[in-house]
Design an enzyme around this catalytic site. Sequence first.
Site, PDB file in Angstrom:
ATOM      1  N   GLU A 306       0.807  -1.221   0.000  1.00  0.00           N
ATOM      2  CA  GLU A 306       0.000   0.000   0.000  1.00  0.00           C
ATOM      3  C   GLU A 306       0.847   1.283   0.000  1.00  0.00           C
ATOM      4  OE1 GLU A 306      -4.096  -1.562   2.106  1.00  0.00           O
ATOM      5  OE2 GLU A 306      -2.570  -0.681   3.399  1.00  0.00           O
ATOM      6  N   GLU A 396      -6.753  -7.242  -0.886  1.00  0.00           N
ATOM      7  CA  GLU A 396      -7.366  -7.138   0.434  1.00  0.00           C
ATOM      8  C   GLU A 396      -8.778  -6.604   0.275  1.00  0.00           C
ATOM      9  OE1 GLU A 396      -5.238  -4.928   3.417  1.00  0.00           O
ATOM     10  OE2 GLU A 396      -3.289  -5.592   2.678  1.00  0.00           O
TER      11      GLU A 396
END
Length: 1131
Positions: A306, A396
């Site tokens: 991320e 995710e």
Amino acid sequence: MQASHEVDEGTSRASIGRKTDLMSSTKMRNQSGKSPHSPNEKDISQRQTHYYTPTSWKSVMTGFERPILLGSNHEPKRRTGWFFVLTCLVATAFVLVTTSVYPSNGFHYNRLPEILSRSLHSILPIQSRETISPESSTGPLVDLAARTDQVQFDNYSLILRGQRVFIYSGEFHTFRLPVPSLWPDILEKVKAAGMNAVSVYTHMGLINPAPGVVDFNGFRALQPLYDAAKAAGIWVVLRPGPYINAETTAGGISHWATTEVAGHLRTNDTDWRAAWQAYIQGIIKVTAPNQITSGGPVIAIQVDNEFSQSPATHAEYFAELEDAYHNSDIVVPLTYNDPGQGRNFINGTGAVDLYGLDSYPQGFDCSHPTVWNGVTTNYHTYHAQVNPSQAWYIPEFQGGSFDAWGPTAPGYAPCRVLTGPDFQSVFNLQLWASNAKLINYYMIYGGTSWGGIPFHGVYTSYDYGATITESRELTTKFDELKRQSLFLRSSPEFYKTDWIADASTGLQISTNPAAFITLLKNPDTGAAFYIARQASSTSTATTTFKLNVTTTTGALQLPVVAAAITLGGRQSKVIVTDYTFGASSKVDYSTAQVFYASVIDKRDVLFLHGNSTQDHEAALSLTGTPNKLAATQSPLVQLSNGHAGLAPATTVVTFLAGIQGLVTVWDSDTQLVLYADSDTAATFWSPVIAGKSNDPLRNFWGLGTNQSILVGGPYLVRDAEITGSKLALRGDLKTDVRLTVIAPRTIKSITWNGDSVSGDVAATSSLTGTGGFVGQLRTRNSLTGIRVPQLTGWKFKDSLPEVQKSFDDGSWTTANHNTTNIPLKPYYGDGRILYGCDYGFCENVVLWRGHFTPTGNEKSVNLSINGGEAFAASVWANNVFLGTSFGNSTNNRNILEETDDKFTFPAGALIPGKDNVITVVQDNMGLNETQGSNTDSSKGPRGIRGFALDTGTKFGAWKVQGKVGGYKNFPDKVRGVMNEGGLFGERKGWHLPSFSTAGWASRSLAQGLPNNAAGVGFFVTTVKLDMPQGVDVMLSFTFNEPFGQPYRAFLFVNGWMMGKRVGNLGPQSKFPVHEGILNYHGENTVAVALWAMTPNVTIAPDLQLTLDGVYDGGVGGVKTDNPQWSAQGRN
């Protein structure tokens, strides 16, 4: 700023509403309760990830070429005809935009990527076979042959060894279950749910605790994970960071790096690159032999976590990580998870092989679990815009939520409601509707953030409201996930679908606009999948509708006989048409949901299910010679023929509301069709029968085997093995149950966990004429007789000799640094740096002793102390308690990471002209994760950021002591760097098994510290357990006293710090501890370091061992690794 055409894709875990109030204090710096400084991470992420850069526009305009080959040098490519077609399209669109000030069709610059992607999508060739080759795949097949041809993907799905695969995965962090012999338990449950993969973070801070030290022993090991995954038939996507976020201290970066690296973390700075090299090389060494190319389970590796591709230092950092993998034996694809729709690392420097998007649409506050945010509606559009040549990957997706500190934090039970079966039905299927074919749910099992693992925003439990609880029990979320997963496993036609349209793009096929429909269609077989949800996705209304479809037999309005299709509130459905089940059987349509479809003993088997309060319907071509069943057909199941639009031989089966249990619809020598209400369907399992013994992938569905059976009744079916005419089942029971089996007719005997099972002939004859079995399973008698002992016989000893006049801190580290790599500098003092990490003490409790010689005029001392959210620090002058500074969090509000307090000296506390000592006992709550673009936010100033006596009297020496040995020489290599802190009892090993408490006082923990004093004391007892073999017992340590008492308790079980109880903040009072930490067949040492933070108030912890669950079964063979006390390194 969010782009105008985008729909909010939800919150990523990198954008959690958190931090930073580093200038706040209990006085003037936090008067408003709000941070006057940095915005929270959610705000930062949303501002930074919703934009188009010139680079991303360039990728939109030219990014539809064949992807660069893995292992290539990224040479410029020759322009193809595609480029000129696209250039023309862009030019035409540009002219349209620039020549019409008020275009009638509402054209906008932001629509240009969508137009281009749709134009491309409409002319891409389609794939014609399920076994894939570069010649037959839809162009462009992403060519990974430069490193391996065993893992590839195209714009539809992942392709493993030539087989198209839908990756349906759950997140599992082995470090949060520090008992490797229990890892198979989680993986077997994942497999039993019908899933085929796990995503796994590894923790640099645990594996690489000091410079040059890489430790893959014990719970840090990867090989036991790979072995267990291979045995279960579960693929592994490895996510080694080095940064992982994961609500863990420093986001997983080694603590030593946060202080020793002068450059910026997570950039291409040379000392950061040097810092991660040993760790990544260690990951490579262990993982390379376990890739699919060597018969192992690893199919992909994620690069960091991320992150943004700008500035260039970020992109170069990714490129350096990728070079490390490319210059090794790693050949599987490298992936990335974008925290928002930021278009990062798709093209350009640092671009990965396969891009993915993270999404957490409900955020991270479970206080109102029935209040939803709506579904994200632009997943498909975004994918078509940014990486249409790749399979759509969700690394995710929300499978729960973490929970924060504080009395208003809801705990995990509401999180399990917020993201429960209704959420799974609506939001998971919304991902399917976007044509995602690689999906990972974060978390499938959360586990425990024991010791110093958590970052400061969360407490010990990482249950996450996940599908499997922290204590490893199954939930109703597991039932829904299993229904979904087995549908996916049963439906290979769904692995390759074109997104045709939805209700927002002109698909008007529902008779009721309150039902929102998305159509996906397999271009090779014509199988169609209509995914239906409420148009208002948060609606709880009952919506009925009919569906106008076109099948191979013609136009139909579904259902044909039943009144309507029903969406019961927060519910989604997949209505199939022209669907193949088994080897060759066809379903013309089904408004009932497909639970299972496969071949068992050369018969095509279909198992449908539906809500028992609704009508459902299916049209099938029933074949074969019927078997004679003992039971008569239920009147709630109606069969009819001769309907318009269907072939004369097609049978319409209508399932009326009210059906309970399993119904045999059709039983012949070629087909078996079953139906059950959805609750009953959830009691069924479909264990995979392993393939050939010489195939290393024999346990992997679709590659090593395509054989499975149906088993109904048990709490859990872990495994099935067929040897000759014997079927051996292995699993768990919670109660006595009826066992139902559909298996090959050659099976003559069945065992359950090694015990023979007798059949019920009459019941079996009502199920099927061949291959069926019905029997009874009974739990063992010992299951109901398990009791847990009381925690009694506590021994007590003071654990704060540091405040006594006689204490000698000569062996402590002198805190004399004047410079630091930590960017947040001291507020005041004399220039000395009093940050624990700078002296090797990052984890848990750290003690400080500041020496000074008073003149007699001193009245107070000011201390600015930084410990992270919800921390505390107690202060003494000599042996006189001055007070406690309290950090704070109330469910992520009123956050206080540091304090600036004045401590007044009582009369007689100081001795003028002599050496006096200020002692600070400080709890470090873990280091910050990356906050927005500040990659150095994990370099935390945990410690004292300001110190001053009111008269200006100077301090002499400052001494500091944390965990014995610091991060370089800590003695407990098994439990690792995060397990201990610097309390005197910890340094001496009082928490370890076999430490002698002879001579200690007898004192109940519930009595608290003597004289209701503030301070720290150690309470130790032992408890013997003798659990039956073959039983899985879930135990917890539970604090039962009323909430609000001002204490902290560090719970050690056989030397492992398994809980941090904060009595005045909460919310956690129950701490699950597994077998393997607990010795279920011997003596256990339980130690509690009790820190009373306020004197003269009731502090009476009531700690008991509690029984959470008992199951007949389990994985068995659980090993303990609890080294006993040794004086070595502790003197």
